[in-house]
Design a protein around this motif. Structure first.
Motif, PDB file in Angstrom:
ATOM      1  N   PHE A 172      45.324  39.198  36.376  1.00 29.47           N
ATOM      2  CA  PHE A 172      45.452  38.019  35.516  1.00 29.47           C
ATOM      3  C   PHE A 172      44.464  38.118  34.351  1.00 29.47           C
ATOM      4  CE2 PHE A 172      46.482  36.906  39.900  1.00 29.47           C
ATOM      5  CZ  PHE A 172      47.732  36.325  39.765  1.00 29.47           C
ATOM      6  N   GLY A 173      44.423  37.085  33.529  1.00 29.07           N
ATOM      7  CA  GLY A 173      43.502  37.025  32.395  1.00 29.07           C
ATOM      8  C   GLY A 173      42.998  35.605  32.233  1.00 29.07           C
ATOM      9  N   HIS A 174      43.125  35.072  30.992  1.00 29.90           N
ATOM     10  CA  HIS A 174      42.934  33.654  30.681  1.00 29.90           C
ATOM     11  C   HIS A 174      41.475  33.218  30.589  1.00 29.90           C
ATOM     12  CE1 HIS A 174      44.090  29.489  30.251  1.00 29.90           C
ATOM     13  NE2 HIS A 174      43.423  29.128  31.333  1.00 29.90           N
ATOM     14  N   VAL A 175      40.616  33.641  31.483  1.00 28.18           N
ATOM     15  CA  VAL A 175      39.258  33.091  31.542  1.00 28.18           C
ATOM     16  C   VAL A 175      38.292  33.814  30.605  1.00 28.18           C
ATOM     17  CG1 VAL A 175      39.477  32.126  33.848  1.00 28.18           C
ATOM     18  CG2 VAL A 175      38.761  34.512  33.597  1.00 28.18           C
ATOM     19  N   HIS A 176      38.756  34.859  29.929  1.00 25.14           N
ATOM     20  CA  HIS A 176      37.955  35.597  28.940  1.00 25.14           C
ATOM     21  C   HIS A 176      36.720  36.255  29.551  1.00 25.14           C
ATOM     22  CE1 HIS A 176      39.621  33.662  24.988  1.00 25.14           C
ATOM     23  NE2 HIS A 176      40.538  33.686  25.947  1.00 25.14           N
ATOM     24  N   GLN A 177      36.758  36.524  30.818  1.00 23.10           N
ATOM     25  CA  GLN A 177      35.656  37.257  31.427  1.00 23.10           C
ATOM     26  C   GLN A 177      36.140  37.924  32.717  1.00 23.10           C
ATOM     27  OE1 GLN A 177      32.763  34.122  31.717  1.00 23.10           O
ATOM     28  NE2 GLN A 177      33.521  33.373  33.673  1.00 23.10           N
ATOM     29  N   GLU A 178      35.504  39.024  33.048  1.00 19.20           N
ATOM     30  CA  GLU A 178      35.881  39.760  34.255  1.00 19.20           C
ATOM     31  C   GLU A 178      35.429  38.989  35.493  1.00 19.20           C
ATOM     32  OE1 GLU A 178      35.868  44.368  32.718  1.00 19.20           O
ATOM     33  OE2 GLU A 178      34.205  43.658  33.937  1.00 19.20           O
ATOM     34  N   GLU A 179      36.375  38.700  36.345  1.00 12.01           N
ATOM     35  CA  GLU A 179      36.079  38.012  37.594  1.00 12.01           C
ATOM     36  C   GLU A 179      37.021  38.532  38.676  1.00 12.01           C
ATOM     37  OE1 GLU A 179      34.532  33.614  36.086  1.00 12.01           O
ATOM     38  OE2 GLU A 179      36.517  33.803  36.964  1.00 12.01           O
ATOM     39  N   PHE A 180      36.723  38.162  39.905  1.00 15.44           N
ATOM     40  CA  PHE A 180      37.661  38.414  40.990  1.00 15.44           C
ATOM     41  C   PHE A 180      37.505  37.316  42.031  1.00 15.44           C
ATOM     42  CE2 PHE A 180      33.805  40.274  42.655  1.00 15.44           C
ATOM     43  CZ  PHE A 180      33.878  40.095  44.022  1.00 15.44           C
ATOM     44  N   ASN A 181      38.547  37.136  42.816  1.00 18.03           N
ATOM     45  CA  ASN A 181      38.518  36.175  43.921  1.00 18.03           C
ATOM     46  C   ASN A 181      39.014  36.861  45.183  1.00 18.03           C
ATOM     47  OD1 ASN A 181      39.814  34.470  41.357  1.00 18.03           O
ATOM     48  ND2 ASN A 181      38.042  33.503  42.296  1.00 18.03           N
ATOM     49  N   VAL A 182      38.373  36.562  46.284  1.00 24.90           N
ATOM     50  CA  VAL A 182      38.780  37.103  47.574  1.00 24.90           C
ATOM     51  C   VAL A 182      39.731  36.117  48.237  1.00 24.90           C
ATOM     52  CG1 VAL A 182      38.006  37.784  49.874  1.00 24.90           C
ATOM     53  CG2 VAL A 182      36.653  38.409  47.860  1.00 24.90           C
ATOM     54  N   VAL A 183      40.898  36.606  48.641  1.00 28.01           N
ATOM     55  CA  VAL A 183      41.890  35.783  49.338  1.00 28.01           C
ATOM     56  C   VAL A 183      41.678  35.933  50.832  1.00 28.01           C
ATOM     57  CG1 VAL A 183      44.349  35.313  49.643  1.00 28.01           C
ATOM     58  CG2 VAL A 183      43.517  36.195  47.449  1.00 28.01           C
ATOM     59  N   ARG A 184      41.591  34.811  51.538  1.00 27.90           N
ATOM     60  CA  ARG A 184      41.329  34.835  52.977  1.00 27.90           C
ATOM     61  C   ARG A 184      42.489  34.226  53.754  1.00 27.90           C
ATOM     62  NH1 ARG A 184      36.058  36.008  54.235  1.00 27.90           N
ATOM     63  NH2 ARG A 184      34.637  36.144  52.449  1.00 27.90           N
ATOM     64  N   GLY A 185      42.593  34.606  55.027  1.00 20.88           N
ATOM     65  CA  GLY A 185      43.635  34.076  55.890  1.00 20.88           C
ATOM     66  C   GLY A 185      43.519  32.575  56.066  1.00 20.88           C
ATOM     67  N   ALA A 186      44.649  31.931  56.210  1.00 22.78           N
ATOM     68  CA  ALA A 186      44.665  30.469  56.300  1.00 22.78           C
ATOM     69  C   ALA A 186      43.972  29.959  57.556  1.00 22.78           C
ATOM     70  CB  ALA A 186      46.108  29.970  56.270  1.00 22.78           C
ATOM     71  N   PHE A 187      44.007  30.730  58.633  1.00 28.20           N
ATOM     72  CA  PHE A 187      43.487  30.240  59.905  1.00 28.20           C
ATOM     73  C   PHE A 187      42.267  31.018  60.415  1.00 28.20           C
ATOM     74  CE2 PHE A 187      48.168  29.441  59.998  1.00 28.20           C
ATOM     75  CZ  PHE A 187      48.092  28.091  59.694  1.00 28.20           C
ATOM     76  N   ASP A 188      42.167  32.312  60.066  1.00 20.16           N
ATOM     77  CA  ASP A 188      41.016  33.077  60.551  1.00 20.16           C
ATOM     78  C   ASP A 188      40.009  33.391  59.444  1.00 20.16           C
ATOM     79  OD1 ASP A 188      42.221  35.061  59.053  1.00 20.16           O
ATOM     80  OD2 ASP A 188      42.746  36.334  60.759  1.00 20.16           O
ATOM     81  N   PHE A 189      40.363  33.090  58.192  1.00 19.35           N
ATOM     82  CA  PHE A 189      39.474  33.264  57.038  1.00 19.35           C
ATOM     83  C   PHE A 189      39.040  34.706  56.806  1.00 19.35           C
ATOM     84  CE2 PHE A 189      38.749  28.964  58.792  1.00 19.35           C
ATOM     85  CZ  PHE A 189      39.329  28.232  57.760  1.00 19.35           C
ATOM     86  N   LYS A 190      39.768  35.653  57.364  1.00 15.26           N
ATOM     87  CA  LYS A 190      39.462  37.063  57.113  1.00 15.26           C
ATOM     88  C   LYS A 190      39.938  37.448  55.721  1.00 15.26           C
ATOM     89  CE  LYS A 190      40.333  40.056  60.391  1.00 15.26           C
ATOM     90  NZ  LYS A 190      41.017  40.784  61.504  1.00 15.26           N
ATOM     91  N   PRO A 191      39.194  38.316  55.037  1.00 18.64           N
ATOM     92  CA  PRO A 191      39.618  38.748  53.701  1.00 18.64           C
ATOM     93  C   PRO A 191      40.872  39.613  53.789  1.00 18.64           C
ATOM     94  CG  PRO A 191      37.685  39.983  54.413  1.00 18.64           C
ATOM     95  CD  PRO A 191      37.909  38.921  55.444  1.00 18.64           C
ATOM     96  N   ILE A 192      41.898  39.229  53.024  1.00 18.59           N
ATOM     97  CA  ILE A 192      43.175  39.933  53.139  1.00 18.59           C
ATOM     98  C   ILE A 192      43.667  40.502  51.818  1.00 18.59           C
ATOM     99  CG2 ILE A 192      44.004  38.640  55.137  1.00 18.59           C
ATOM    100  CD1 ILE A 192      45.583  36.865  53.196  1.00 18.59           C
ATOM    101  N   SER A 193      43.171  39.959  50.682  1.00 22.70           N
ATOM    102  CA  SER A 193      43.654  40.408  49.386  1.00 22.70           C
ATOM    103  C   SER A 193      42.657  39.950  48.324  1.00 22.70           C
ATOM    104  CB  SER A 193      45.055  39.835  49.102  1.00 22.70           C
ATOM    105  OG  SER A 193      45.607  40.381  47.921  1.00 22.70           O
ATOM    106  N   SER A 194      43.014  40.136  47.046  1.00 19.29           N
ATOM    107  CA  SER A 194      42.110  39.731  45.963  1.00 19.29           C
ATOM    108  C   SER A 194      42.891  39.514  44.679  1.00 19.29           C
ATOM    109  CB  SER A 194      41.012  40.781  45.744  1.00 19.29           C
ATOM    110  OG  SER A 194      41.580  42.071  45.545  1.00 19.29           O
TER     111      SER A 194
END
Length: 514
Positions: free
Chosen positions: A332-354
């Motif tokens: 994605f873009g939009h925010v004019h700066q390099e960032e990332f977000n970690v996606v976690r499982g809905a119930f176990d909160f394990k990192p699954i994507s980004s």
């Protein structure tokens, strides 16, 4: 903007039928039913395949890559976003004017040298065409050129008070011409940004009234097949095979989202009760088809989910979890700066994507122009390395010459073994262990030494905690929860634009509006 907002309010939101039964709860008929996002999540998880129930599928792919002692073949992908080229930029003009965007002849000559717009750009203005074109020259002349391009929108200057539908398209036409003349052999995958639309941010999802999309389609038709082009002209989203490389990539689809459906400043969404343009319904259908044919997907769009409307973001994230084995990258873009977000499982909160956000090519505001070139593993189409290139505007203006530079490679800069969800999720803890690493991240995020990063020399406990919340929050409400802020704060939200969450969400189902 009133000519958009007022009809939306008077024709639907403030009508007696809607306001009486939906907003105030006084009337029993007609009725609107709130669509609970938790129900959506449960439906998505109900047929989750057994082999991904541990929420470690992508992590395990990275482990297999690491265990392979043979050299891995890679594909190079360039990601550029938020170019915001200013066709009226003029060096030497006043960069301190009384308008949101300056550095134009209409702003007059600079009263002092310190007020003068630079030859190649300025931190308080958008990017001049000659500087943008120099980036195309730089990439064209690389020894190890990218194999394909991801271009995630926002091409128009920030003079939003001085725009028309056709004028906005001029910037996109220029960039398209740059690509075709300098990178004629590179496949290009595009998505529109919120600034492409007129008025800015505003798009309805009436398939018969899409002037901006139809104009863009005229200039992007060489990159989009006929079937996908027709869908794009109606809704702004579509998918394509990863074409023009080799038959080896026939199992890879690039899905372009139209993130106007999640834009909290898109006032036309007031009359979209749920899933504008049926985009998430379409996305689910695409991902199920990809799953059934043993294909994989790359998803691109402009506005990242972490700053989008919450109800949309929650459902999108549920799709990401359900199809975590299918989706290999999200840019994605939009925010004019390099960032990332970690996606976690809905119930176990394990990192699954980004989610990965590229920096901006515009300098507006306080940023050095930057773009990314990523090395993807050819077999799995997972990113292995992310290289950032940038232009020091201060140096270029001072020396009278443009010199694009390699800034850093992400995993190497932050001491990560790879770019797996688990590795990325551990980065905030590394920041707490070494606050100077956090400073490095903040400087990179703020534009590689641009004016936004001046004075960023430390990161205290509050700063570190905010970074952790930012990285681990995939929607705005989760960020507020993490920061200990109320989800709804009328005064604060009115001031920062978050008030729109009151108006657009939650999603409802009910009678078709007149």
């Amino acid at each position: 903007m009133g000519d958009v907002l007022i009809p939306q309010l008077t024709d639907f939101t403030l009508t007696g039928e809607y306001s009486c039964s939906r907003m105030f709860g006084f009337c029993s008929s007609p009725s609107w039913t709130t669509l609970n996002s938790e129900d959506y999540i449960r439906r998505m998880m109900s047929d989750k395949p057994e082999f991904i129930k541990n929420n470690d599928y992508i992590d395990n792919l990275y482990k297999k890559i690491k265990e392979d002692k043979n050299p891995r073949e890679t594909v190079r992908i360039l990601h550029m976003s938020d170019l915001h080229v200013d066709l009226m930029y003029e060096a030497g003009t006043n960069k301190h004017c009384n308008e949101p965007l300056c550095c134009r002849a209409v702003n007059g000559p600079a009263p002092t040298p310190a007020d003068a717009a630079g030859l190649f750009g300025d931190y308080e203005c958008d990017l001049p065409p000659q500087t943008l074109e120099s980036m195309f020259h730089f990439v064209r002349d690389m020894d190890d050129k990218p194999d394909l391009v991801i271009w995630t929108g926002d091409n128009v200057a920030h003079d939003v008070w001085n725009q028309t539908t056709h004028k906005n398209t001029e910037s996109t036409i220029l960039i398209t011409e740059y690509i075709k003349s300098h990178w004629p052999e590179m496949p290009v995958f595009v998505s529109p940004g919120n600034h492409e639309f007129y008025p800015v941010n505003v798009e309805g999802f009436d398939e018969n009234d899409q002037p901006v999309l139809n104009l863009l389609a005229q200039h992007w038709k060489d990159w989009i097949d006929e079937e996908s082009l027709e869908l794009f002209k109606k809704y702004g989203y579509f998918h394509l095979k990863l074409r023009d490389l080799s038959e080896e990539f026939s199992n890879v689809r690039v899905i372009t989202l139209n993130t106007q459906a999640s834009n909290d400043l898109n006032w036309n969404l007031l009359s979209s009760l749920n899933d504008p343009g049926n985009q998430l319904k379409w996305l689910e259908e695409q991902l199920r088809e990809i799953e059934s044919t043993d294909e994989i997907a790359i998803i691109i769009g402009h506005i990242p989910p972490d700053v989008a409307l919450t109800e949309w973001s929650i459902r999108y994230k549920a799709l990401v979890e359900r199809f975590q084995h299918v989706i290999r990258f999200q840019g994605f873009g939009h925010v004019h700066q390099e960032e990332f977000n970690v996606v976690r499982g809905a119930f176990d909160f394990k990192p699954i994507s980004s989610y990965h956000q590229a920096g901006s090519l515009t300098t507006f505001t306080g940023k050095n122009p930057s773009f990314r070139i990523m090395d993807f593993d050819k077999e799995t189409m997972l990113p292995l390395r992310m290289h950032t290139y940038f232009l020091n505007i201060t140096k270029a203006n001072s020396e009278g010459a443009i010199q694009w530079e390699h800034a850093y490679e992400f995993s190497e800069a932050y001491g990560l073994d790879d770019l797996s969800p688990s590795a990325l999720s551990a980065l905030p803890d590394k920041f707490f262990e070494d606050p100077q690493l956090a400073v490095k991240y903040l400087k990179a995020r703020a534009g590689q030494g641009g004016s936004d990063s001046q004075g960023v020399n430390s990161c205290d406990e509050g700063c570190l905690f905010e970074l952790k919340c930012n990285i681990n929050s995939v929607n705005k409400m989760l960020y507020k929860d993490c920061m200990g802020q109320p989800r709804y704060d009328v005064i604060r939200d009115l001031m920062n634009g978050e008030f729109n969450e009151y108006v657009f969400d939650p999603w409802v189902e009910g009678p078709t509006p007149k």
